[in-house]
Design a protein around this motif. Structure first.
Motif, short mmCIF file in Angstrom:
data_model
loop_
_atom_site.label_atom_id
_atom_site.label_comp_id
_atom_site.label_asym_id
_atom_site.label_seq_id
_atom_site.Cartn_x
_atom_site.Cartn_y
_atom_site.Cartn_z
N ASN A 96 0.80 -1.21 0.00
CA ASN A 96 0.00 0.00 0.00
C ASN A 96 0.84 1.27 0.00
O ASN A 96 0.51 2.25 -0.68
CB ASN A 96 -0.94 0.00 1.21
N ALA A 120 0.74 4.01 -3.06
CA ALA A 120 0.40 5.41 -2.78
C ALA A 120 1.53 6.34 -3.21
O ALA A 120 1.28 7.44 -3.72
CB ALA A 120 0.10 5.58 -1.29
N ARG A 158 -1.18 4.12 3.35
CA ARG A 158 -1.38 4.90 2.12
C ARG A 158 -0.98 6.36 2.31
O ARG A 158 -0.35 6.95 1.43
CB ARG A 158 -2.83 4.77 1.65
N TYR A 186 -7.65 4.64 -5.52
CA TYR A 186 -6.85 3.50 -5.08
C TYR A 186 -7.76 2.29 -4.97
O TYR A 186 -8.86 2.40 -4.46
CB TYR A 186 -6.22 3.79 -3.71
N THR A 231 -5.96 5.19 -11.14
CA THR A 231 -5.97 4.58 -9.81
C THR A 231 -4.83 3.59 -9.65
O THR A 231 -4.06 3.36 -10.59
CB THR A 231 -7.33 3.89 -9.57
N VAL A 232 -4.73 3.01 -8.48
CA VAL A 232 -3.74 1.97 -8.19
C VAL A 232 -4.45 0.62 -8.23
O VAL A 232 -5.43 0.41 -7.50
CB VAL A 232 -3.08 2.18 -6.82
#
Length: 349
Positions: A176, A180, A210, A289, A302-303
């Protein structure tokens, strides 16, 4: 007048399928590997005879050895549903029954479920999602981890940090912090310097990792994090919408981009931004995310998290026979999915 219909028994199913009663029991309980062809014969016999298992007997055996229990906040949230799907797929491939338990975010209920699974002798208990890792939670969960281990079960922490040295719990999670950091750097590379972080939840393990990645990326670009740009917000759409509405009511000139801690938060924020008469990405860039619905529908950068693979990895790890006291945490990688929600900063506001 004819009497009541004779109840179909498990012996009737076994005779119809040409297998033993034990094989029928194992097939229905999912607590022992059964050949696919045999499983097909048993299930066909169940359908043809309209067999209804005894509810009391199933209640006593449903979590017998061989069952894998996954404990999540909610199955209505895509993040949890995708991980649960991975657990179910791998459990089935391993010849195990999977049980899905929900907590609604209640840590007391989670701890109670762990205790119940120990009593019912589940082979593995997989806990998913963020927690407030305080001393009370750590102490009780450590106790349950030892209890599960003593009964021959395994505790797997999925998407949350280890409990510490000497605790017999396996750990598998996402990077994470790295994800981020990467998505924040993506915004910085587009020229943004005033990036609003939406989704601060101090003490929650997922949020903390994050926001740590967000701050690290700022620091790598010679920027200090501004507490005024870190907005508290629960991890749901309504909270994202309300938090963004409040922020925009005071003007948006102090930020040019938004990093929403989840895609669901981002969806609420996008709605608020549009209602304020602003365009994405012309006026405000935004990233999320998780890469879950509705990220693709709204064109959100996004992730991506490999949710299903996390669930599968948790089951494989639980059934591997590896020593939980010696096995290091497994961390799955993430990557950015670039869509249309980020634009280059044209001028400094």
């Amino acid at each position: 007048m004819s009497g009541p219909a004779k109840r179909v028994t498990i012996r009737d199913v076994a005779k119809h399928a040409g297998v033993s009663v034990a094989t029928v029991s194992r097939t229905l309980a999912g607590d022992y590997p059964v050949q696919p062809s045999t499983r097909h014969k048993v299930l066909r016999a169940v359908r043809e005879l309209d067999y209804v298992p005894n509810a009391q007997a199933r209640a006593l055996s449903v979590a017998s050895p061989g069952a894998v229990a996954i404990v999540v906040n909610s199955v209505s949230v895509p993040y949890y549903a995708y991980i649960a799907q991975g657990v179910e797929e791998q459990a089935a491939a391993e010849g195990r029954l999977s049980l899905i338990c929900t907590t609604g975010g209640d840590m007391e209920r989670e701890l109670s479920i762990v205790q119940m699974m120990r009593e019912q002798r589940a082979e593995a208990v997989i806990l998913v999602g963020s927690v407030i890792l305080d001393d009370d939670y750590r102490e009780r969960m450590t106790r349950y981890a030892h209890g599960l281990a003593s009964s021959g079960s395994r505790l797997v922490l999925c998407g949350r940090p280890p409990l510490g040295e000497g605790v017999p719990a396996l750990t598998v999670g996402f990077d994470n912090r790295g994800g981020a950091h990467a998505v924040t750097a993506h915004l910085l590379s587009a020229g943004h310097r005033r990036i609003l972080y939406l989704g601060l939840r101090p003490g929650h393990t997922t949020s903390d990792s994050r926001v740590a990645g967000y701050r690290a990326a700022l620091a790598d670009h010679g920027l200090g994090h501004d507490p005024a740009l870190e907005v508290r917000c629960d991890f749901d759409r309504a909270a994202g919408y309300a938090a963004m509405k409040r922020r925009l009511a005071t003007g948006h000139g102090d930020f040019t981009a938004v990093f929403a801690a989840t895609d669901v938060i981002a969806a609420g924020a996008v709605q608020a931004i549009h209602e304020h008469g602003l365009r994405i990405p012309e006026d405000v860039s935004i990233v999320g995310y998780d890469d879950v619905p509705p990220a693709e529908d709204i064109g959100l950068t996004t992730v991506h998290l490999p949710h299903a693979e996390l669930g599968r990895a948790a089951v494989r790890l639980a059934l591997s026979g590896k020593d939980p006291l010696a096995e290091p945490p497994i961390t799955l990688g993430t990557h950015i999915v670039v869509r249309s929600s980020v634009g280059r900063l044209r001028s400094v506001r």
